[in-house]
Design a protein around this motif. Structure first.
Motif, PDB file in Angstrom:
ATOM      1  N   TYR A  99      26.571  13.910  -1.582  1.00  0.00           N
ATOM      2  CA  TYR A  99      26.540  15.273  -2.098  1.00  0.00           C
ATOM      3  C   TYR A  99      25.163  15.861  -1.833  1.00  0.00           C
ATOM      4  O   TYR A  99      24.150  15.313  -2.250  1.00  0.00           O
ATOM      5  N   THR A 100      25.124  16.972  -1.125  1.00  0.00           N
ATOM      6  CA  THR A 100      23.827  17.537  -0.757  1.00  0.00           C
ATOM      7  C   THR A 100      23.621  18.917  -1.351  1.00  0.00           C
ATOM      8  O   THR A 100      22.890  19.724  -0.815  1.00  0.00           O
ATOM      9  N   LEU A 101      24.269  19.194  -2.480  1.00  0.00           N
ATOM     10  CA  LEU A 101      23.999  20.469  -3.147  1.00  0.00           C
ATOM     11  C   LEU A 101      22.556  20.481  -3.616  1.00  0.00           C
ATOM     12  O   LEU A 101      22.027  19.452  -4.015  1.00  0.00           O
ATOM     13  N   PHE A 102      21.939  21.652  -3.593  1.00  0.00           N
ATOM     14  CA  PHE A 102      20.608  21.774  -4.179  1.00  0.00           C
ATOM     15  C   PHE A 102      20.808  21.873  -5.682  1.00  0.00           C
ATOM     16  O   PHE A 102      21.308  22.893  -6.166  1.00  0.00           O
TER      17      PHE A 102
ATOM     18  N   ALA B 101       1.294  13.366   1.306  1.00  0.00           N
ATOM     19  CA  ALA B 101       1.506  11.973   1.695  1.00  0.00           C
ATOM     20  C   ALA B 101       2.985  11.605   1.658  1.00  0.00           C
ATOM     21  O   ALA B 101       3.441  10.786   2.454  1.00  0.00           O
ATOM     22  N   GLY B 102       3.734  12.222   0.733  1.00  0.00           N
ATOM     23  CA  GLY B 102       5.149  11.903   0.633  1.00  0.00           C
ATOM     24  C   GLY B 102       5.990  12.656   1.640  1.00  0.00           C
ATOM     25  O   GLY B 102       7.157  12.356   1.832  1.00  0.00           O
ATOM     26  N   THR B 103       5.402  13.638   2.300  1.00  0.00           N
ATOM     27  CA  THR B 103       6.155  14.470   3.233  1.00  0.00           C
ATOM     28  C   THR B 103       5.890  14.092   4.686  1.00  0.00           C
ATOM     29  O   THR B 103       6.804  13.987   5.495  1.00  0.00           O
ATOM     30  N   PHE B 104       4.610  13.881   4.995  1.00  0.00           N
ATOM     31  CA  PHE B 104       4.257  13.569   6.380  1.00  0.00           C
ATOM     32  C   PHE B 104       3.736  12.137   6.479  1.00  0.00           C
ATOM     33  O   PHE B 104       2.762  11.780   5.812  1.00  0.00           O
ATOM     34  N   ASN B 162       8.780  11.077  -1.810  1.00  0.00           N
ATOM     35  CA  ASN B 162       9.475  10.225  -0.863  1.00  0.00           C
ATOM     36  C   ASN B 162      10.910   9.914  -1.276  1.00  0.00           C
ATOM     37  O   ASN B 162      11.761   9.624  -0.452  1.00  0.00           O
ATOM     38  N   ARG B 163      11.171   9.974  -2.569  1.00  0.00           N
ATOM     39  CA  ARG B 163      12.489   9.624  -3.080  1.00  0.00           C
ATOM     40  C   ARG B 163      13.513  10.742  -2.933  1.00  0.00           C
ATOM     41  O   ARG B 163      14.694  10.526  -3.189  1.00  0.00           O
ATOM     42  N   ILE B 164      13.074  11.927  -2.579  1.00  0.00           N
ATOM     43  CA  ILE B 164      14.026  13.025  -2.408  1.00  0.00           C
ATOM     44  C   ILE B 164      14.957  12.673  -1.248  1.00  0.00           C
ATOM     45  O   ILE B 164      14.492  12.284  -0.179  1.00  0.00           O
ATOM     46  N   SER B 165      16.261  12.782  -1.507  1.00  0.00           N
ATOM     47  CA  SER B 165      17.255  12.348  -0.527  1.00  0.00           C
ATOM     48  C   SER B 165      17.052  13.035   0.821  1.00  0.00           C
ATOM     49  O   SER B 165      16.894  14.251   0.903  1.00  0.00           O
ATOM     50  N   LYS B 166      17.052  12.219   1.887  1.00  0.00           N
ATOM     51  CA  LYS B 166      16.861  12.767   3.224  1.00  0.00           C
ATOM     52  C   LYS B 166      18.010  13.676   3.608  1.00  0.00           C
ATOM     53  O   LYS B 166      17.820  14.663   4.311  1.00  0.00           O
ATOM     54  N   ASP B 167      19.218  13.355   3.118  1.00  0.00           N
ATOM     55  CA  ASP B 167      20.379  14.194   3.431  1.00  0.00           C
ATOM     56  C   ASP B 167      20.184  15.623   2.939  1.00  0.00           C
ATOM     57  O   ASP B 167      20.659  16.572   3.554  1.00  0.00           O
ATOM     58  N   THR B 180       8.436  24.522   7.230  1.00  0.00           N
ATOM     59  CA  THR B 180       7.730  25.128   6.093  1.00  0.00           C
ATOM     60  C   THR B 180       8.712  25.450   4.972  1.00  0.00           C
ATOM     61  O   THR B 180       8.437  25.192   3.797  1.00  0.00           O
ATOM     62  N   GLN B 181       9.868  25.999   5.353  1.00  0.00           N
ATOM     63  CA  GLN B 181      10.861  26.341   4.338  1.00  0.00           C
ATOM     64  C   GLN B 181      11.399  25.095   3.653  1.00  0.00           C
ATOM     65  O   GLN B 181      11.656  25.104   2.454  1.00  0.00           O
ATOM     66  N   VAL B 182      11.554  24.016   4.410  1.00  0.00           N
ATOM     67  CA  VAL B 182      12.032  22.772   3.797  1.00  0.00           C
ATOM     68  C   VAL B 182      11.036  22.305   2.732  1.00  0.00           C
ATOM     69  O   VAL B 182      11.427  21.881   1.647  1.00  0.00           O
ATOM     70  N   ILE B 183       9.752  22.429   3.021  1.00  0.00           N
ATOM     71  CA  ILE B 183       8.754  21.991   2.039  1.00  0.00           C
ATOM     72  C   ILE B 183       8.800  22.871   0.793  1.00  0.00           C
ATOM     73  O   ILE B 183       8.885  22.379  -0.330  1.00  0.00           O
ATOM     74  N   PHE B 184       8.769  24.201   0.993  1.00  0.00           N
ATOM     75  CA  PHE B 184       8.626  25.083  -0.159  1.00  0.00           C
ATOM     76  C   PHE B 184       9.943  25.413  -0.870  1.00  0.00           C
ATOM     77  O   PHE B 184       9.945  25.701  -2.058  1.00  0.00           O
ATOM     78  N   LYS B 185      11.054  25.382  -0.129  1.00  0.00           N
ATOM     79  CA  LYS B 185      12.324  25.758  -0.757  1.00  0.00           C
ATOM     80  C   LYS B 185      13.168  24.548  -1.134  1.00  0.00           C
ATOM     81  O   LYS B 185      14.164  24.691  -1.835  1.00  0.00           O
ATOM     82  N   VAL B 186      12.834  23.374  -0.614  1.00  0.00           N
ATOM     83  CA  VAL B 186      13.657  22.204  -0.925  1.00  0.00           C
ATOM     84  C   VAL B 186      12.820  21.091  -1.564  1.00  0.00           C
ATOM     85  O   VAL B 186      13.092  20.683  -2.687  1.00  0.00           O
ATOM     86  N   ILE B 187      11.793  20.630  -0.857  1.00  0.00           N
ATOM     87  CA  ILE B 187      11.044  19.480  -1.374  1.00  0.00           C
ATOM     88  C   ILE B 187      10.393  19.800  -2.718  1.00  0.00           C
ATOM     89  O   ILE B 187      10.557  19.041  -3.685  1.00  0.00           O
ATOM     90  N   ILE B 188       9.691  20.904  -2.803  1.00  0.00           N
ATOM     91  CA  ILE B 188       8.972  21.193  -4.048  1.00  0.00           C
ATOM     92  C   ILE B 188       9.917  21.462  -5.230  1.00  0.00           C
ATOM     93  O   ILE B 188       9.752  20.858  -6.288  1.00  0.00           O
ATOM     94  N   PRO B 189      10.949  22.318  -5.073  1.00  0.00           N
ATOM     95  CA  PRO B 189      11.857  22.467  -6.217  1.00  0.00           C
ATOM     96  C   PRO B 189      12.529  21.153  -6.619  1.00  0.00           C
ATOM     97  O   PRO B 189      12.704  20.888  -7.803  1.00  0.00           O
ATOM     98  N   ALA B 190      12.901  20.338  -5.624  1.00  0.00           N
ATOM     99  CA  ALA B 190      13.563  19.072  -5.939  1.00  0.00           C
ATOM    100  C   ALA B 190      12.606  18.134  -6.660  1.00  0.00           C
ATOM    101  O   ALA B 190      13.006  17.306  -7.470  1.00  0.00           O
ATOM    102  N   LEU B 191      11.319  18.277  -6.354  1.00  0.00           N
ATOM    103  CA  LEU B 191      10.307  17.375  -6.902  1.00  0.00           C
ATOM    104  C   LEU B 191       9.960  17.693  -8.356  1.00  0.00           C
ATOM    105  O   LEU B 191       9.645  16.787  -9.142  1.00  0.00           O
ATOM    106  N   LEU B 192      10.015  18.983  -8.728  1.00  0.00           N
ATOM    107  CA  LEU B 192       9.440  19.426 -10.007  1.00  0.00           C
ATOM    108  C   LEU B 192       9.788  18.592 -11.255  1.00  0.00           C
ATOM    109  O   LEU B 192       8.880  18.202 -11.988  1.00  0.00           O
ATOM    110  N   PRO B 193      11.076  18.291 -11.502  1.00  0.00           N
ATOM    111  CA  PRO B 193      11.350  17.529 -12.728  1.00  0.00           C
ATOM    112  C   PRO B 193      10.708  16.142 -12.727  1.00  0.00           C
ATOM    113  O   PRO B 193      10.174  15.696 -13.734  1.00  0.00           O
ATOM    114  N   LYS B 194      10.749  15.481 -11.569  1.00  0.00           N
ATOM    115  CA  LYS B 194      10.128  14.159 -11.474  1.00  0.00           C
ATOM    116  C   LYS B 194       8.625  14.283 -11.651  1.00  0.00           C
ATOM    117  O   LYS B 194       7.976  13.427 -12.252  1.00  0.00           O
TER     118      LYS B 194
END
Lengths: 264, 271
Positions: A99-102, B101-104, B162-167, B180-194
């Motif tokens: 599942y790859t939903l954001f 470090a967790g991204t590159f 690093n734990r953010i799912s690659k999929d 750039t968008q992957v970092i700011f729109k995906v990695i960072i929001p996904a990271l915030l709670p952790k």
């Protein structure tokens, strides 16, 4: 005997959406090399639904990932709409098994994700997401987060999210692999309905023989280690009517044939 | 045999299953009660001399007295200031480095091995060096806390990233996102709670290093308060200092937990 395996038809090159020829993929590790794909050639016509069927580890997902531009081929050519694939593109949407939903976005925001990146206006975005919410039957869940959805619903959002970008090709990597039998069935029917409505070209990866026969017009059966195409099967035989199997004998024959193929 | 009773015991000893809330609360209360009981027992019957172990009511009295004095609040204020400055400094520099470090992978090669190396050096051992470099002022104390938190923080943020799912990242590429968008729109929001959970842990470390910093060279702060009490064999005040630090930690920890729940209602399985 009913001919199941048909001689290769000559396809008008104008109709061809995807063309893979002589594709090989070799993974190099520290002390050995592993050939994942060997000389794979296949084509998919415009608006066609094609499955790639094979045992796990046969490299079928690798083909799809190369098609998506997420991995590079070691050799060979991969063309979509006449252009060599170079990296991922919105033109090739992909639905994954996981599942790859954001999870921080609502269902609607997920569907609008690609449109927002493209800079589509919010009004237009809403129209498009409304359309696809309806298409996958999730209007009531527009403002829900992923954690409130079941597995099947999450995959419906993933499909809607890809389609909202109006891709030329939809690549599906065992999208229903993690679903229970009933959900899987209804998802397959939904996918067929969507395909007929949207007229998207679909490449579908699966290891489920029934699924591939039910969904696709053509099936490429693969062999493992190294992964290569074993046989191309025409499966557009009208075996089903309204989702019900009506041609049991022909279905069984085709299924048996594929089972034998997979067993060698 | 009494069947219902048996059932309760079975449910209370089941592995990793939920137990009724009242039983859980019972466990919490009983441990605190026992702690006070033993403490009270030892001190009231004078098994241990009052100089070493003051009675609970003496400590409570002393605590109330301390809260009444403005001087004590100054100790609390300066300690909180030091903790937050050290912590914030570590965050401002450490979080971006951790994400990098967790991204590159290439950035990781610069950042992680060095951090792994330094984090095993005890922060307390840096104190003499810090005193030589930065004197014994505020900067020195903040630096001790910074060094204690910084390298841990980098490693943990890098690991979270690093734990953010690659999929999830692949899906964004196929939806048209560039790097750039992957970092700011995906990695960072996904990271915030952790990241919030990590910061919560690091905050705990910051308090530990505060005391280390203040025990050595300070003339105010809660660590100094404890140190001074020791000099006068004022064990009541030592208890007061320790309890207040514990309470402050608890308050901050709860604040983090509540913020996490309020800010990230979408997190799977709650916070």
């Amino acid at each position: 005997m009913v001919t199941i395996v048909q001689p290769k038809v000559v396809v008008d090159p104008v109709d061809i959406e995807i063309e893979i020829s002589g594709l090989s993929k070799i993974y190099e590790t520290k002390n050995n090399t592993f050939q994942a794909l060997e000389d794979v050639s296949l084509y998919v016509k415009n608006e066609e639904f094609v499955s790639i069927l094979g045992p796990s580890g046969c490299g079928k997902s690798t083909i799809l990932r190369i098609l998506a531009g997420l991995e590079e081929a070691t050799s060979g050519s991969v063309k979509v709409a006449g252009e060599e694939v170079q990296g991922p593109s919105v033109k090739r949407g992909m639905v994954f098994q996981s599942y790859t939903l954001f999870p921080w976005l609502t269902v609607r925001e997920n569907i609008e994700f690609g449109l927002k990146l493209k800079g589509v206006s919010s009004k237009e975005r809403k129209d498009i997401s409304d359309k696809y919410l309806e298409l996958v039957g999730l209007e009531r869940f527009a403002n829900s987060y992923g954690k409130e959805l079941s597995g099947g619903m999450k995959q419906r959002v993933a499909i809607a999210r890809s389609l909202a970008n109006s891709p030329e090709v939809l690549l599906m990597d065992e999208p229903f692999g993690a679903l229970d039998a009933q959900t899987k069935q209804s998802m397959q029917q939904l996918l067929l309905d969507i395909w007929k409505k949207e007229k998207t070209t679909i490449v579908f990866i699966t290891h489920d023989i029934d699924e591939s026969i039910f969904l696709s017009q053509r099936i490429y059966v693969m062999d493992a280690r190294p992964g290569k195409i074993k046989e191309e099967i025409n499966a557009d035989l009208q075996l089903f009517k309204n989702g019900e199997l009506v041609e049991v004998d022909r279905f069984m024959k085709l299924k048996k044939h594929i089972i034998t193929l997979l067993k060698h | 045999m009494n069947l219902p009773k048996n059932k309760t015991i079975r449910s209370l000893t089941s592995i990793r299953e939920e137990v009724p809330k009242k039983w859980y609360l019972f466990g919490v209360c009983i441990t605190f009660l026992l702690l006070f009981l033993f403490w009270g027992g030892f001190s009231f019957i004078n098994i241990v001399d009052e100089v070493f172990l003051p009675t609970p009511n003496a400590v409570v009295f002393s605590l109330a007295h301390s809260f009444g004095s403005p001087e004590f609040w100054e100790h609390i204020g300066i300690s909180v200031y030091r903790v937050f400055m050290g912590f914030l400094l570590a965050c401002v520099i450490g979080i971006p480095l951790g994400i990098l470090a967790g991204t590159f992978k290439f950035a990781e090669s610069f950042i992680l091995p060095m951090s792994e190396f330094i984090r095993y050096m005890p922060a307390a051992a840096f104190i003499p060096l810090i005193m030589v470099w930065a004197g014994i002022g505020e900067t020195a104390k903040i630096l001790v806390i910074f060094i204690g938190c910084f390298f841990q923080l980098i490693l943990m943020v890098a690991d979270d990233t690093n734990r953010i799912s690659k999929d999830l990242l692949y899906a964004s590429y196929t939806l048209g996102a560039n790097r750039t968008q992957v970092i700011f729109k995906v990695i960072i929001p996904a990271l915030l709670p952790k990241l919030m959970t990590t910061l919560r842990l690091i905050m705990g470390w910051a308090w530990t290093y505060l005391v280390v910093a203040e025990l050595v060279a300070a003339n105010n702060g809660l660590g100094y308060f404890i140190m001074k009490a020791q000099r006068f064999l004022d064990t009541e005040s030592i208890f007061v200092g320790i309890i207040v630090i514990g309470l402050l930690g608890l308050i901050i920890d709860r604040a983090f937990a509540i913020a996490n729940k309020k800010l990230f209602p979408w997190v799977e399985g709650g916070n």
